[in-house]
Scaffold this motif. Structure first.
Motif, short mmCIF file in Angstrom:
data_model
loop_
_atom_site.label_atom_id
_atom_site.label_comp_id
_atom_site.label_asym_id
_atom_site.label_seq_id
_atom_site.Cartn_x
_atom_site.Cartn_y
_atom_site.Cartn_z
N GLY A 54 0.81 -1.22 0.00
CA GLY A 54 0.00 0.00 0.00
C GLY A 54 0.84 1.27 0.00
O GLY A 54 0.47 2.27 -0.62
N PHE A 55 1.99 1.22 0.67
CA PHE A 55 2.81 2.43 0.80
C PHE A 55 3.40 2.86 -0.54
O PHE A 55 3.73 4.01 -0.73
CB PHE A 55 3.93 2.17 1.82
CG PHE A 55 4.59 3.42 2.27
CD1 PHE A 55 3.91 4.32 3.09
CD2 PHE A 55 5.89 3.73 1.88
CE1 PHE A 55 4.52 5.49 3.50
CE2 PHE A 55 6.50 4.90 2.29
CZ PHE A 55 5.82 5.79 3.10
N ARG A 56 3.49 1.91 -1.47
CA ARG A 56 4.09 2.23 -2.76
C ARG A 56 3.20 3.16 -3.58
O ARG A 56 3.67 3.80 -4.52
CB ARG A 56 4.38 0.94 -3.53
CG ARG A 56 5.46 0.14 -2.83
CD ARG A 56 5.59 -1.26 -3.41
NE ARG A 56 6.00 -1.24 -4.80
CZ ARG A 56 6.21 -2.36 -5.51
NH1 ARG A 56 6.05 -3.54 -4.94
NH2 ARG A 56 6.58 -2.28 -6.76
N SER A 57 1.90 3.19 -3.25
CA SER A 57 1.01 4.13 -3.94
C SER A 57 -0.16 4.40 -2.99
O SER A 57 -1.18 3.74 -3.06
CB SER A 57 0.50 3.53 -5.25
OG SER A 57 -0.51 4.36 -5.77
N ARG A 58 0.08 5.37 -2.10
CA ARG A 58 -0.95 5.55 -1.06
C ARG A 58 -2.28 6.04 -1.61
O ARG A 58 -3.32 5.79 -1.05
CB ARG A 58 -0.42 6.48 0.03
CG ARG A 58 0.50 5.69 0.97
CD ARG A 58 0.81 6.46 2.20
NE ARG A 58 1.80 7.49 1.91
CZ ARG A 58 2.33 8.27 2.84
NH1 ARG A 58 1.95 8.16 4.10
NH2 ARG A 58 3.22 9.18 2.51
N GLU A 59 -2.22 6.76 -2.76
CA GLU A 59 -3.48 7.25 -3.33
C GLU A 59 -4.33 6.09 -3.86
O GLU A 59 -5.51 6.25 -4.11
CB GLU A 59 -3.25 8.32 -4.40
CG GLU A 59 -2.54 7.87 -5.66
CD GLU A 59 -1.02 7.76 -5.50
OE1 GLU A 59 -0.51 7.96 -4.37
OE2 GLU A 59 -0.34 7.45 -6.50
N ALA A 60 -3.74 4.90 -4.01
CA ALA A 60 -4.52 3.75 -4.50
C ALA A 60 -5.36 3.15 -3.36
O ALA A 60 -6.23 2.31 -3.61
CB ALA A 60 -3.60 2.69 -5.09
#
Ligand code: HEM
Length: 393
Positions: A54-60
């Protein structure tokens, strides 16, 4: 959020109530005999894995809800099953059947992007390789205007805000209510009326030696989830006129406006799923259905998923749909929909998932690991089950 404020005793729920996500993966696993302690250890690893992806693309906005099936609970813990946790109750109507199918663990993975869901599903599969089998895997997507593949807007009547929290969240007071619900008149779990199958399915509800009102914990911050994979006969459905399709649901197709009460057919989806408590208040669940399909195999489906603090609410709806209310007046949408799977899972609080034994000990239920040590026969030295991966096929 309302959801987070609702915890008088500090137990955080898993991320059950999230905004509608464009993508989801539903992963149902069975745990191989002997790998119960590996599965139990994994429960506390899921939050970390979800953060990793999740941290790799928090907006996802990646989220993962984990559910535990009744059999696996008994194999992992000596503590009584949470009341309401039992295998999915098959519904066998005269015409249509909702089957009960295998499943020990459910992962409901949601995000704004399918790659995020897929990466987490892949890491879960890797971590449990050799210890589990995949019973079912569905990659779902949100269709135009929040419609299901039958063309109707799906999810409109879901409760929101505090209403959603009330429908989904198990509160300490539920313990007291549970003893009433399990034996109360009209309850789907009233074994005397429901027949031997239901009686057998719920008999193990609260585990050995537990009786209604015995003070077993209500597992605050937890909930239940029921899932079913449906496929649709699209050519038969498309052969209906729009008016006939609308009558099946009880709503207008284009505008999503609900029919007036007197215009709703008794076998419409809305009539059979609108149920009330004795005091006239609605009995509600929170659904997050997704569309799936494959052009090549001609499979067009709805993955049904519903969370409820009181799982008998969803069970009553299923009984209404398949057996009918009154008996024989079954849900018209079933003439175009086939239930291929059926599973019921306990969704513990995040606190429980992070440390099941600690939470059970805190609740005065001893260390939950005894059952798995007994089954595994491999944990007597207290070491983790390192050879879990030894028998990777
Ligand atoms: C409502 C679709 C299965 C419970 C609806 C609506 C649609 C829909 C289009 C109307 C809009 C809305 O309020 O969401 C489907 C499809 C299914 C399915 C395509 C699978 C083939 C189920 C099952 C249950 C269920 C298995 C319960 C066990 C409900 C409830 C409502 C609803 C409670 C709201 C009723 C109301 O208060 O008006 N569904 N559904 N659905 N559905 Fe389903």
């Amino acid at each position: 959020t309302v959801w987070q404020q609702a915890f008088p005793d500090g137990k955080s729920p898993q991320r059950v109530l999230v905004p509608p996500s464009p993508s989801a993966i539903f992963l149902v696993l069975t745990v191989r005999p002997g790998f119960e302690s590996r599965a139990k250890d994994f429960l506390s690893e899921i939050a970390g894995l979800t953060r990793t992806v999740g941290f790799r693309s928090r907006e996802a906005d990646l989220s993962c809800v984990t559910g535990i099936g009744a059999d696996l609970w008994d194999r992992m813990f000596t503590a009584p099953r949470p009341r309401g946790l039992h295998p999915f109750i098959e519904q066998r109507g005269d015409v249509h059947t909702a089957p009960s199918t295998p499943g020990d663990l459910l992962f409901h993975i949601r995000a704004r992007r399918i790659d995020m869901c897929f990466e987490l599903a892949r890491l879960i599969g890797d971590a449990l390789q050799g210890a589990v089998d995949v019973a079912d895997e569905v990659h779902g997507f949100r269709y135009f205007d929040e419609r299901d593949i039958l063309g109707f807007v799906d999810g409109t009547e879901n409760p929101e805000d505090q209403g959603a929290v009330d429908a989904v969240l198990r509160h300490p007071d539920d313990v007291a209510e549970d003893s009433v619900l399990d034996s109360g008149p009209g309850s789907v779990l009233d074994s005397a009326e429901a027949g031997p199958d239901v009686a057998a399915a719920v008999a193990g509800d609260s585990g050995p030696g537990s009786v209604p009102g015995d003070g077993s914990p209500g597992y605050p911050g937890s909930t239940f989830v029921i899932v079913q994979k449906y496929t649709h006969d699209m050519s038969a459905w498309d052969a209906l006129s729009v008016e006939e399709q609308e009558a099946a649901f009880g709503r207008h197709k284009l505008s999503d406006v609900e029919f007036a009460e007197e215009d709703k057919a008794p076998n419409s989806h809305l009539v059979l799923n609108s149920i009330e408590h004795e005091d006239g208040n609605d009995r509600e669940i929170v659904r997050d259905n997704m569309v799936f399909g494959s052009v090549g195999s001609g499979e067009y489906g709805t993955y049904f998923i519903a969370y409820a603090a009181d799982v008998t609410t969803t069970e009553q709806m299923l009984e209404n749909m398949f057996i009918g209310d009154p008996v024989g007046t079954y849900d018209r949408i079933l003439d175009f929909s086939t239930a291929l799977t059926g599973g019921l899972f306990f969704v513990p609080s995040q606190d429980f998932l992070d440390d099941p034994d600690g939470e059970l000990a805190e609740a005065g239920l001893g260390i939950g690991g005894a059952a798995s040590a007994k089954v595994d026969g491999s944990d007597s030295d207290g070491e983790s089950d390192d050879d879990s991966f030894a028998d990777v096929p």
